[in-house]
Enzyme design. Structure first.
Site, short mmCIF file in Angstrom:
data_model
loop_
_atom_site.label_atom_id
_atom_site.label_comp_id
_atom_site.label_asym_id
_atom_site.label_seq_id
_atom_site.Cartn_x
_atom_site.Cartn_y
_atom_site.Cartn_z
N LYS A 110 0.83 -1.21 0.00
CA LYS A 110 0.00 0.00 0.00
C LYS A 110 0.86 1.25 0.00
CE LYS A 110 -4.09 -2.11 2.02
NZ LYS A 110 -4.78 -2.40 3.27
N LYS A 189 -7.67 -9.03 -15.22
CA LYS A 189 -8.51 -9.20 -14.02
C LYS A 189 -9.52 -8.06 -13.95
CE LYS A 189 -8.16 -9.03 -9.00
NZ LYS A 189 -8.22 -7.93 -8.17
N LYS A 192 -11.86 -2.36 -10.40
CA LYS A 192 -12.19 -0.93 -10.47
C LYS A 192 -11.05 -0.14 -11.08
CE LYS A 192 -12.50 0.00 -5.96
NZ LYS A 192 -12.48 -1.32 -5.37
P1 ADP Z 1 -10.96 -4.08 -7.07
O1 ADP Z 1 -9.84 -4.87 -7.72
O2 ADP Z 1 -12.07 -3.78 -8.01
O3 ADP Z 1 -10.44 -2.84 -6.34
P2 ADP Z 1 -11.10 -5.17 -4.42
O4 ADP Z 1 -9.62 -5.29 -4.38
O5 ADP Z 1 -11.79 -4.13 -3.60
O6 ADP Z 1 -11.56 -5.02 -5.96
O7 ADP Z 1 -11.69 -6.60 -4.09
C1 ADP Z 1 -12.64 -6.90 -3.10
C2 ADP Z 1 -12.84 -8.39 -3.08
O8 ADP Z 1 -13.30 -8.89 -4.35
C3 ADP Z 1 -11.58 -9.19 -2.76
O9 ADP Z 1 -11.94 -10.25 -1.91
C4 ADP Z 1 -11.12 -9.71 -4.10
O10 ADP Z 1 -10.43 -10.95 -3.96
C5 ADP Z 1 -12.42 -9.90 -4.86
N1 ADP Z 1 -12.19 -9.63 -6.31
C6 ADP Z 1 -12.03 -8.41 -6.87
N2 ADP Z 1 -11.86 -8.51 -8.22
C7 ADP Z 1 -11.91 -9.85 -8.51
C8 ADP Z 1 -11.81 -10.59 -9.73
N3 ADP Z 1 -11.63 -10.00 -10.91
N4 ADP Z 1 -11.90 -11.93 -9.65
C9 ADP Z 1 -12.10 -12.56 -8.45
N5 ADP Z 1 -12.21 -11.90 -7.27
C10 ADP Z 1 -12.12 -10.57 -7.28
#
Ligand code: ADP
Ligand code: TRP
Length: 320
Positions: A110, A189, A192
């Site tokens: 981070k 992947k 956001k």
């Molecule tokens: P982002 O990548 O959109 O910022 P986060 O990191 O906030 O998403 O992820 C929140 C949760 O959703 C975590 O538990 C993460 O493992 C799951 N997650 C996010 N994107 C994916 C994805 N493309 N495939 C599987 N799990 C995901």
């Protein structure tokens, strides 16, 4: 068996969040006594916009309830409604070696990404340990990125028990290895931060338009296609049952089936699966008092457990 997990409120949820995090969390309620909370204190380490944090916290509550969380079976609450975790976090921090926190990858990642290295960010794993230990949790299902934090929790609990006598259950992480990465519109992947998402509860017209933009290869209509390498199929199969999946595979392999057809089928299956969730969400949105009551009731159940553990820990260290 007590199973506990927390979710940070972080903006509009997308299909990656749904299949990677929500669906496994919702399955917990079938496996044991499930506790699920919205980690708004943890989110504060990266979100410094009060209105946004409040809205995101509320949205996550609506999203989970709309997608099938049963508040009778799962103890569902906001982290901030259980202030006992902060006192426990302090009691844990006095046995937490600096080196243990300094080794945490999540903190280093981070900071490398530009988040200010505050004390809160550094002490994040101690608050997470308090979240887990205060409910005497046995199993903590988390994504791979959070495994180290559960290991830190175990180390802290063992050290506390050794110094002050048996106080905490030692939790086990359960890593959701089986959840594949959900691809986004461009095949990376879905995230956001890549702008390649399909939102769970976005405007359906907009979602349809986005699905029609999913990247595929340029094989012509007549040619047989390989489902295994196609992003459209990768998303479709997450929604499909066995028969639907087999039919789509046969369509791909048989030729005379274009990517446009596959995208339309994906729109239809997404629409069908989420129509009841959308209706439920609209209903919840019109009933904020009900949602608030669910969260408060969850917090009451959680606090009853939390205060028992906190008492025990206070007695052990000589405060009570
Ligand atoms: P982002 O990548 O959109 O910022 P986060 O990191 O906030 O998403 O992820 C929140 C949760 O959703 C975590 O538990 C993460 O493992 C799951 N997650 C996010 N994107 C994916 C994805 N493309 N495939 C599987 N799990 C995901
Ligand atoms: N740190 C977790 C995440 O970012 C969220 C979280 C906070 C959590 N406290 C927890 C997860 C306790 C499991 C148990 O995903």
């Amino acid at each position: 068996m007590r199973i506990l997990s927390g979710i940070q409120p972080s903006g509009k949820l997308h299909l990656g969040n749904y299949f990677g995090m929500m669906q496994p969390a919702l399955h917990l309620q079938e496996k044991g006594e499930a506790y699920l909370f919205i980690a708004n204190y943890h989110a504060l380490t990266s979100v410094h916009d009060g209105a946004r944090l409040k809205q995101d916290t509320w949205d996550v509550a609506l999203d989970f309830l709309a997608c099938g969380l049963d508040p009778e079976r799962t103890v569902f609450f906001r982290q901030s409604d259980v202030p006992e975790v902060h006192e426990l976090a302090w009691l844990l921090s006095i046995v937490t070696p600096m080196g243990l926190l300094e080794r945490c990858h999540s903190y280093k990642d981070k900071v490398a990404k530009g988040i200010a290295p505050s004390h809160g960010l550094f002490a994040y794993p101690v608050l997470m340990a308090a979240d887990i230990l205060i409910y005497q949790s046995n199993i903590v299902p988390v994504g791979r990125d959070q495994k180290q934090h559960v290991e830190v929790t175990r180390d802290i609990a063992i050290k506390f028990n050794n110094e002050f006598g048996e106080t905490f259950t030692i939790p086990q992480p359960s890593i959701q290895e089986e959840v594949a990465v959900v691809p986004g519109l461009d095949g990376q992947k879905m995230s956001k931060s890549y702008g390649n998402t399909i939102e769970l509860f976005g405007d359906m017209k907009e979602s349809k338009a986005r699905i029609m933009k999913i990247v595929s290869d340029s094989k012509p209509l007549e040619e047989p296609k390989d489902p295994a390498t196609c992003n459209i199929f990768a998303l479709y199969k997450l929604f499909a049952n066995e028969a639907q999946r087999a039919e789509m595979e046969a369509n791909y392999r048989g030729g005379n089936y274009g990517y446009g057809h596959a995208k339309k089928a994906l729109v239809a299956i997404f629409d069908e699966k989420f129509a009841p969730f959308r209706a439920k969400r609209a209903e919840l949105q019109a009933n904020p008092d009900y949602v608030e009551q669910v969260l408060r009731k969850g917090a009451e159940r959680a606090r009853a457990e939390a205060s028992k553990t906190l008492d025990k820990a206070r007695k052990a260290v000589g405060i009570a």
